[in-house]
Scaffold this motif. Structure first.
Motif, PDB file in Angstrom:
ATOM      1  N   GLY A  47      44.352  -4.240  78.915  1.00 47.44           N
ATOM      2  CA  GLY A  47      43.862  -3.910  80.250  1.00 47.44           C
ATOM      3  C   GLY A  47      44.629  -2.775  80.881  1.00 47.44           C
ATOM      4  O   GLY A  47      44.043  -1.862  81.482  1.00 47.44           O
ATOM      5  N   MET A  48      45.953  -2.788  80.765  1.00 47.88           N
ATOM      6  CA  MET A  48      46.766  -1.732  81.349  1.00 47.88           C
ATOM      7  C   MET A  48      46.525  -0.398  80.649  1.00 47.88           C
ATOM      8  O   MET A  48      46.482   0.657  81.287  1.00 47.88           O
ATOM      9  CB  MET A  48      48.245  -2.112  81.270  1.00 47.88           C
ATOM     10  CG  MET A  48      48.624  -3.321  82.103  1.00 47.88           C
ATOM     11  SD  MET A  48      50.391  -3.707  82.002  1.00 47.88           S
ATOM     12  CE  MET A  48      51.093  -2.229  82.722  1.00 47.88           C
ATOM     13  N   ILE A  49      46.364  -0.451  79.320  1.00 47.71           N
ATOM     14  CA  ILE A  49      46.111   0.789  78.573  1.00 47.71           C
ATOM     15  C   ILE A  49      44.753   1.381  78.973  1.00 47.71           C
ATOM     16  O   ILE A  49      44.625   2.587  79.194  1.00 47.71           O
ATOM     17  CB  ILE A  49      46.166   0.514  77.061  1.00 47.71           C
ATOM     18  CG1 ILE A  49      47.568   0.087  76.655  1.00 47.71           C
ATOM     19  CG2 ILE A  49      45.725   1.733  76.275  1.00 47.71           C
ATOM     20  CD1 ILE A  49      47.700  -0.302  75.196  1.00 47.71           C
ATOM     21  N   ALA A  50      43.743   0.525  79.086  1.00 48.11           N
ATOM     22  CA  ALA A  50      42.408   1.001  79.465  1.00 48.11           C
ATOM     23  C   ALA A  50      42.412   1.590  80.865  1.00 48.11           C
ATOM     24  O   ALA A  50      41.763   2.609  81.133  1.00 48.11           O
ATOM     25  CB  ALA A  50      41.408  -0.143  79.371  1.00 48.11           C
ATOM     26  N   ALA A  51      43.167   0.963  81.796  1.00 46.00           N
ATOM     27  CA  ALA A  51      43.211   1.462  83.173  1.00 46.00           C
ATOM     28  C   ALA A  51      43.963   2.780  83.265  1.00 46.00           C
ATOM     29  O   ALA A  51      43.605   3.656  84.055  1.00 46.00           O
ATOM     30  CB  ALA A  51      43.866   0.420  84.080  1.00 46.00           C
ATOM     31  N   SER A  52      45.035   2.928  82.476  1.00 46.15           N
ATOM     32  CA  SER A  52      45.847   4.138  82.566  1.00 46.15           C
ATOM     33  C   SER A  52      45.226   5.308  81.809  1.00 46.15           C
ATOM     34  O   SER A  52      45.329   6.462  82.245  1.00 46.15           O
ATOM     35  CB  SER A  52      47.255   3.864  82.038  1.00 46.15           C
ATOM     36  OG  SER A  52      47.214   3.463  80.675  1.00 46.15           O
ATOM     37  N   THR A  53      44.572   5.038  80.677  1.00 44.76           N
ATOM     38  CA  THR A  53      43.999   6.116  79.871  1.00 44.76           C
ATOM     39  C   THR A  53      42.535   6.393  80.200  1.00 44.76           C
ATOM     40  O   THR A  53      41.985   7.397  79.739  1.00 44.76           O
ATOM     41  CB  THR A  53      44.115   5.778  78.380  1.00 44.76           C
ATOM     42  OG1 THR A  53      43.355   4.581  78.108  1.00 44.76           O
ATOM     43  CG2 THR A  53      45.567   5.558  77.990  1.00 44.76           C
ATOM     44  N   LYS A  54      41.908   5.455  80.963  1.00 42.09           N
ATOM     45  CA  LYS A  54      40.476   5.570  81.300  1.00 42.09           C
ATOM     46  C   LYS A  54      39.605   5.534  80.046  1.00 42.09           C
ATOM     47  O   LYS A  54      38.479   6.053  80.038  1.00 42.09           O
ATOM     48  CB  LYS A  54      40.192   6.858  82.088  1.00 42.09           C
ATOM     49  CG  LYS A  54      40.974   6.977  83.382  1.00 42.09           C
ATOM     50  CD  LYS A  54      40.647   8.285  84.104  1.00 42.09           C
ATOM     51  CE  LYS A  54      41.490   8.444  85.360  1.00 42.09           C
ATOM     52  NZ  LYS A  54      41.187   9.703  86.087  1.00 42.09           N
ATOM     53  N   GLN A  55      40.141   4.926  78.981  1.00 39.65           N
ATOM     54  CA  GLN A  55      39.428   4.825  77.720  1.00 39.65           C
ATOM     55  C   GLN A  55      39.446   3.369  77.252  1.00 39.65           C
ATOM     56  O   GLN A  55      40.371   2.616  77.549  1.00 39.65           O
ATOM     57  CB  GLN A  55      40.090   5.705  76.641  1.00 39.65           C
ATOM     58  CG  GLN A  55      40.101   7.191  76.960  1.00 39.65           C
ATOM     59  CD  GLN A  55      38.701   7.781  76.914  1.00 39.65           C
ATOM     60  OE1 GLN A  55      37.830   7.308  76.176  1.00 39.65           O
ATOM     61  NE2 GLN A  55      38.479   8.818  77.725  1.00 39.65           N
ATOM     62  N   PRO A  56      38.415   2.934  76.513  1.00 34.91           N
ATOM     63  CA  PRO A  56      38.419   1.566  75.973  1.00 34.91           C
ATOM     64  C   PRO A  56      39.619   1.364  75.051  1.00 34.91           C
ATOM     65  O   PRO A  56      40.101   2.291  74.401  1.00 34.91           O
ATOM     66  CB  PRO A  56      37.093   1.475  75.212  1.00 34.91           C
ATOM     67  CG  PRO A  56      36.234   2.533  75.820  1.00 34.91           C
ATOM     68  CD  PRO A  56      37.154   3.648  76.211  1.00 34.91           C
ATOM     69  N   CYS A  57      40.091   0.132  74.999  1.00 32.83           N
ATOM     70  CA  CYS A  57      41.268  -0.193  74.193  1.00 32.83           C
ATOM     71  C   CYS A  57      41.043  -1.541  73.517  1.00 32.83           C
ATOM     72  O   CYS A  57      40.418  -2.446  74.095  1.00 32.83           O
ATOM     73  CB  CYS A  57      42.519  -0.243  75.072  1.00 32.83           C
ATOM     74  SG  CYS A  57      44.002  -0.743  74.174  1.00 32.83           S
TER      75      CYS A  57
END
Length: 564
Positions: free
Chosen positions: A339-349
């Motif tokens: 969730g944090m990666i998706a929010a920070s990168t604006k990309q699915p993770c």
């Protein structure tokens, strides 16, 4: 504890500490001033006594009187003693006394007191010292004793002929005792008055601080509490009027604005929640929606609740990691949160996570996709999780079968080759040494023929356990098939160490083994070679160790052979 106490207690403690420090400083200053006053008096009296003595001495010498029993009473030493005795009579409270003490007393009855003896010793060992000043307590009364040295001069021989001393030798001390009781009482009275004034000032400061706090802070804090209670109960329209322009008034105004903003956002979230719930309820995977700003769950389907064994109220509005209790498979859990990666990168993770519940470990395949607003800023994250525990268990079983012997649990040939490759690389990199041992059980086929294959399997398990007990954790014991075992012995450098280890291995296997009710005796033949002395490749080392093992068998079994 209420805020006013949290605020006022440190203030009072600060005031108290200041007043105590002031009182202690004043007390020390008063004691120092009292000592300086008495010291000044003692010095003045010392000069007066010495001046009087010199005048008496000069007048006596100028009279040309001979020293005899009739005239010796006029000598300065006798005269000063009489003055001292008369002064003691005129001071019944012992407020002031003096004595002249010599190293060899003229009057045998006038013995030096213990402090006077200590003063004589002090000036004898400190010839440069001009005075000694120290307090003493007698009958609960405070006194100060002042001592100054007297020295023998040439003219002293006129009245006191003495061939054993010379000019400048220590002749005695002048002892002056002054009472400090009167000054001490005055000091205590002044300090008591100062203490009363300080306590009154502390009380006044305390009451003033309380009054100002309640007038300027406490009332506005109550207003802020009322706004918070209204906001917490959902009454966003109950705005409170602001009657000032200080910082707390700004906070009250901000709270009013926040309540209005919360009302708007709550309406939007409610509408979004109704829409999302209709979709999520029909998905079999565990789906949740997480707010990016607060990391709290705002929506979840039934599959999510079932997966994490929580109710709807226990999930909604709570932090995602507190509800799922999942951890990352790597060491950095925070950076690996999908969730944090998706929010920070604006990309699915997509990441794999696990959760420990007692002795049970569950694995999940988690994917997260951001939901952006009109400004392309992520506001929510859709988290989809699937339980892959069974797949992980199957992978682990396959991995174990690929690298470990199913019967003994020891590394198999594949893992042995991998570890030997690593050992050889380490040997080349660090210029280290090691050894390979090839072990084969003697007459193992007869055990299978006599007791059955089940007994043979049990025998192999016992042998594997005994071998593991003879080596270190850094070493490797592998079963490569049948009754053959290979050992990687790291950092084994010399033949003597190898002989000790090989004898331990032979002796361990030679011990009788009880299988069910049968006692089985077995033995082993072992061949050993060193690396890099006997080879630097796996094939060369195995060939060398295998040849040494067969040499041991040809030597009668139950022994070992080390490659030459």
């Amino acid at each position: 504890m209420k805020l006013q106490f949290k605020f006022l207690v440190p203030v009072f403690l600060l005031f108290g500490a200041f007043f105590v420090l002031f009182f202690i400083t004043d007390h020390r200053h008063s004691e120092k001033a009292m000592e300086q006053t008495i010291l000044s008096q003692a010095r003045s009296l010392d000069r007066l006594i010495r001046a009087s003595r010199l005048v008496y001495h000069s007048e006596f010498l100028a009279s040309d009187f001979s020293v005899n029993q009739q005239t010796q009473v006029f000598l300065p030493s006798h005269t000063m003693r009489k003055i001292s005795e008369k002064l003691a009579e005129l001071s019944p409270d012992n407020s002031i006394r003096f004595r002249s003490i010599t190293t060899v007393p003229v009057n045998k009855l006038a013995k030096a007191t213990r402090p006077e003896k200590r003063a004589l010793d002090f000036f004898a060992t400190h010839p440069q010292a001009e005075e000694l000043f120290e307090p003493t307590v007698k009958e609960d009364q405070l006194y100060y004793q002042y001592f100054s040295p007297t020295y023998f001069h040439a003219y002293c021989n006129t009245c006191h002929p003495n061939t054993t001393v010379k000019d400048g030798d220590l002749n005695g001390v002048l002892s002056i005792t002054l009472s400090a009781e009167h000054l001490r009482v005055q000091t205590l009275q002044r300090q008591n008055m100062a203490l009363i004034i300080l306590l009154a000032s502390l009380a006044l400061c305390g009451f003033t601080t309380i009054w100002l706090f309640r007038r300027l802070i406490h009332r506005k804090l109550n207003t802020l509490r009322a706004i918070s209670q209204n906001t917490g109960s959902g009454n966003y329209d109950a705005a409170v009027s602001v009657g000032g322009n200080d910082e707390l008034d700004d906070v009250i105004l901000s709270m009013n604005q926040m309540s209005a903003a919360i009302a708007e956002r709550e309406a939007e979230i409610l509408k979004s929640h109704e829409f999302s719930s209709a979709i999520l309820s029909n998905i079999s995977d565990a789906v949740s929606v997480i707010d990016c700003e607060s990391s709290k769950i705002v929506a979840a389907n039934q599959a999510f609740l079932d997966m994490h064994n929580v109710t709807y109220s226990e999930a909604i509005g709570h932090l995602c990691h507190e509800v799922t209790r999942c951890q990352s498979l790597d060491n950095d859990s925070a950076k690996s949160c999908p969730g944090m990666i998706a929010a920070s990168t604006k990309q699915p993770c997509r990441k794999e996570r696990f959760r420990t519940t007692g002795d049970t470990i569950s694995y999940f395949d988690v994917s997260a996709s951001p939901i952006n607003n009109a400004n392309n800023t992520p506001v929510q994250v859709v988290r989809v999780a699937r339980n892959i525990t069974e797949n992980k268990q199957q992978e682990a079983q396959i991995r174990k079968l690929a690298y470990y012997d199913a019967l003994t649990g020891l590394p198999n040939r594949t893992l042995f080759h991998d570890r030997l490759s690593q050992a050889l690389l380490q040997c080349e990199r660090e210029n280290s040494h090691g050894a390979i041992a090839f072990l084969d059980l003697d007459l193992f086929k007869s055990v299978n023929d006599s007791y059955g294959h089940a007994a043979g399997d049990m025998l192999l398990k016992v042998v594997a356990k005994r071998l593991m007990g003879c080596v270190r954790e850094s070493d490797t014991v592998a079963r490569i098939g049948g009754d053959e075992f290979l050992l990687i012995l790291r950092d084994l450098k010399d033949r003597d160490s190898a002989v000790i280890l090989l004898e331990q291995l032979i002796e361990s296997i030679r011990k009788p083994i009880t299988l069910n009710t049968e006692i089985i005796n077995t033995s082993a033949s072992v061949g050993l070679c060193f690396y890099p002395q006997h080879g630097t490749t796996i094939d060369d080392l195995l060939k060398c160790a295998d040849g040494a093992m067969y040499d041991a068998k040809r030597s009668g079994r139950n022994t070992y052979t080390i490659c030459d």
